[in-house]
Design an enzyme around this catalytic site. Structure first.
Site, PDB file in Angstrom:
ATOM      1  N   ASP A  42       0.828  -1.221   0.000  1.00  0.00           N
ATOM      2  CA  ASP A  42       0.000   0.000   0.000  1.00  0.00           C
ATOM      3  C   ASP A  42       0.854   1.261   0.000  1.00  0.00           C
ATOM      4  OD1 ASP A  42       1.088  -0.057   2.498  1.00  0.00           O
ATOM      5  OD2 ASP A  42      -0.821  -0.061   3.597  1.00  0.00           O
ATOM      6  N   ARG A  99       8.915  27.657   2.836  1.00  0.00           N
ATOM      7  CA  ARG A  99       8.519  28.956   2.247  1.00  0.00           C
ATOM      8  C   ARG A  99       7.245  29.524   2.858  1.00  0.00           C
ATOM      9  NH1 ARG A  99       9.097  28.311  -4.091  1.00  0.00           N
ATOM     10  NH2 ARG A  99       8.688  26.139  -3.617  1.00  0.00           N
ATOM     11  N   GLN A 100       6.395  28.659   3.421  1.00  0.00           N
ATOM     12  CA  GLN A 100       5.212  29.185   4.143  1.00  0.00           C
ATOM     13  C   GLN A 100       5.688  29.420   5.574  1.00  0.00           C
ATOM     14  OE1 GLN A 100       1.987  29.690   2.828  1.00  0.00           O
ATOM     15  NE2 GLN A 100       0.988  30.236   4.737  1.00  0.00           N
ATOM     16  N   HIS A 132      15.113  29.370   2.809  1.00  0.00           N
ATOM     17  CA  HIS A 132      14.567  30.529   2.072  1.00  0.00           C
ATOM     18  C   HIS A 132      14.642  31.790   2.934  1.00  0.00           C
ATOM     19  CE1 HIS A 132      12.363  32.650  -0.905  1.00  0.00           C
ATOM     20  NE2 HIS A 132      11.348  32.872  -0.094  1.00  0.00           N
ATOM     21  N   LYS A 192      11.034  41.637  -9.307  1.00  0.00           N
ATOM     22  CA  LYS A 192      10.026  40.645  -9.710  1.00  0.00           C
ATOM     23  C   LYS A 192       8.753  40.812  -8.882  1.00  0.00           C
ATOM     24  CE  LYS A 192      10.071  36.360  -7.926  1.00  0.00           C
ATOM     25  NZ  LYS A 192      10.635  35.043  -7.589  1.00  0.00           N
ATOM     26  N   ASP A 218      19.720  31.950  -7.716  1.00  0.00           N
ATOM     27  CA  ASP A 218      18.570  32.000  -6.799  1.00  0.00           C
ATOM     28  C   ASP A 218      18.704  30.867  -5.783  1.00  0.00           C
ATOM     29  OD1 ASP A 218      16.227  32.974  -5.746  1.00  0.00           O
ATOM     30  OD2 ASP A 218      15.074  32.812  -7.597  1.00  0.00           O
ATOM     31  N   SER A 222      11.690  26.500  -8.818  1.00  0.00           N
ATOM     32  CA  SER A 222      10.507  25.650  -8.647  1.00  0.00           C
ATOM     33  C   SER A 222       9.863  25.422 -10.019  1.00  0.00           C
ATOM     34  CB  SER A 222       9.564  26.305  -7.646  1.00  0.00           C
ATOM     35  OG  SER A 222       8.421  25.517  -7.478  1.00  0.00           O
ATOM     36  N   THR A 223       8.973  26.321 -10.424  1.00  0.00           N
ATOM     37  CA  THR A 223       8.351  26.156 -11.751  1.00  0.00           C
ATOM     38  C   THR A 223       9.261  26.657 -12.870  1.00  0.00           C
ATOM     39  OG1 THR A 223       7.359  28.362 -11.740  1.00  0.00           O
ATOM     40  CG2 THR A 223       6.073  26.593 -10.730  1.00  0.00           C
ATOM     41  N   THR A 226      10.487  32.290 -12.743  1.00  0.00           N
ATOM     42  CA  THR A 226      11.352  33.415 -12.375  1.00  0.00           C
ATOM     43  C   THR A 226      12.590  33.437 -13.279  1.00  0.00           C
ATOM     44  OG1 THR A 226      10.620  33.216 -10.098  1.00  0.00           O
ATOM     45  CG2 THR A 226      12.694  34.386 -10.452  1.00  0.00           C
TER      46      THR A 226
HETATM   47  C1  R5P Z   1      11.229  33.002  -4.178  1.00  0.00           C
HETATM   48  O1  R5P Z   1      11.323  34.040  -3.574  1.00  0.00           O
HETATM   49  C2  R5P Z   1      12.415  32.112  -4.438  1.00  0.00           C
HETATM   50  O2  R5P Z   1      13.608  32.722  -4.073  1.00  0.00           O
HETATM   51  C3  R5P Z   1      12.468  31.723  -5.906  1.00  0.00           C
HETATM   52  O3  R5P Z   1      12.664  32.896  -6.684  1.00  0.00           O
HETATM   53  C4  R5P Z   1      11.207  31.043  -6.330  1.00  0.00           C
HETATM   54  O4  R5P Z   1      10.927  29.984  -5.475  1.00  0.00           O
HETATM   55  C5  R5P Z   1      11.319  30.530  -7.727  1.00  0.00           C
HETATM   56  O5  R5P Z   1      10.089  29.991  -8.095  1.00  0.00           O
HETATM   57  P1  R5P Z   1       9.735  29.683  -9.592  1.00  0.00           P
HETATM   58  O6  R5P Z   1      10.838  28.830 -10.146  1.00  0.00           O
HETATM   59  O7  R5P Z   1       8.432  28.952  -9.515  1.00  0.00           O
HETATM   60  O8  R5P Z   1       9.598  30.986 -10.323  1.00  0.00           O
END
Ligand code: R5P
Length: 299
Positions: A42, A99-100, A132, A192, A218, A222-223, A226
């Site tokens: 599971d 980050r939260q 972060h 930004k 940076d 993530s995605t 940025t």
């Molecule tokens: C946000 O303040 C972090 O330093 C990164 O800039 C952020 O997590 C990047 O996210 P993403 O790749 O989704 O734009």
């Protein structure tokens, strides 16, 4: 490092950080703890320790991301505690949920605090890499330290003859300044605005990037939104090449494709999250911090 020839601790690499753990074991000349990990049909996690660790110090290395890896960490900590370890240090190469770090709206959970408190339950000390925001360390109820992979990343960029550093937002400005100082080149930053989780707006700005080999720095990709915006801006302004470098490469939701279609020349991340782009190791900064803060050994 003669002092390390004696047994100081066992090092236990969780499933998300086996490479970092092995790297640390080699650097510190300490044994890796033998374990069995498996998953039940599971998908629930199982861990068993095979060495006698009663009265021994143990260093657990496990990136707390994604969710499943947090559950693994809690079970590993339980096993280590139950086996009678003396002092337990938890290394979180990447601290997921950090980050939260506050309530942005009423009724929200402070996720960084919730996770930190649970990890603290069976830990005497915590080390994490490039959080972060530094203040999240206070959410642990045991001593917690951070270290930075900036100098390891800078060393890599220096070997690649990067001659301009860009921060994609103000939050990364200090990181860009430090990196540029280490490789002795200029730096700048962009402004930004985050629209939502995967959309950002970057204010156009004249950069001194024409003909330069630029690296955008940076803490997290993530995605990739940025970075993609910044790459396009730099290419428009005549940069000869644009690389992106981060400590924590999450690369979610088509991030790699986004970066490559923005004409990114190289993607660089550390091994805090193990991916094909983990070209730099965070082990050195973790080892230095461990020696200084937990073991009180001068390197
Ligand atoms: C946000 O303040 C972090 O330093 C990164 O800039 C952020 O997590 C990047 O996210 P993403 O790749 O989704 O734009």
């Amino acid at each position: 490092m003669d002092h390390l020839r004696r047994r100081l601790m066992f090092i236990l690499g969780g499933t998300s950080s086996k490479k970092v753990a092995t790297n640390l074991a080699n650097r510190l000349q300490q044994p890796l703890l033998h374990t069995t990990y498996k998953r039940f049909p599971d998908d629930e996690f199982y861990i068993r320790l095979h060495d006698n660790i009663a009265g021994q110090d143990v260093l657990i290395v496990q990136t707390a991301y994604p969710d499943q890896k947090i559950v693994e960490l809690l079970l590993i900590q339980d096993a280590v505690h139950d086996a009678g370890a003396k002092k337990v240090t938890v290394v979180l190469p990447y601290f997921g949920y950090s980050r939260q770090d506050k309530k942005f709206e009423d009724g929200e959970a402070i996720s960084a605090r919730a996770i930190a408190q649970h990890i603290s339950l069976h830990a005497d000390c915590v080390i994490t890499v490039d959080p972060h925001k530094e203040h999240i360390l206070k959410f642990f109820t045991v001593p917690a330290y951070s270290c930075s992979a900036v100098s390891a990343i800078a060393q890599y960029l220096k070997e690649k003859h990067i001659d301009f550093i860009l921060a994609p937002d103000k939050g990364a400005k200090e990181r860009a300044r430090e990196t540029a100082a280490l490789i002795n080149c200029e730096y700048d930053y962009l402004e930004k605005t985050r629209i939502d989780g995967s959309t950002v707006k970057v204010t156009p700005k004249k950069l001194d990037a024409r003909g330069r080999h630029v690296a955008i720095i940076d803490d997290i990709i993530s995605t990739g939104s940025t970075m993609a915006h910044s790459i396009k801006e730099l290419k428009k302004q005549g940069a000869a090449s644009v690389s992106v470098a981060c400590t924590h490469g999450l690369f979610v939701g088509g991030a790699k494709e986004k970066l490559l279609s923005a004409d990114c020349d190289e993607i660089i991340a550390t091994d805090t999250i193990e991916t094909e782009y983990s070209k730099v190791s965070a082990a050195e900064c973790i080892a230095e911090t461990l020696l200084k803060t937990v073991l009180h050994i001068k390197n």
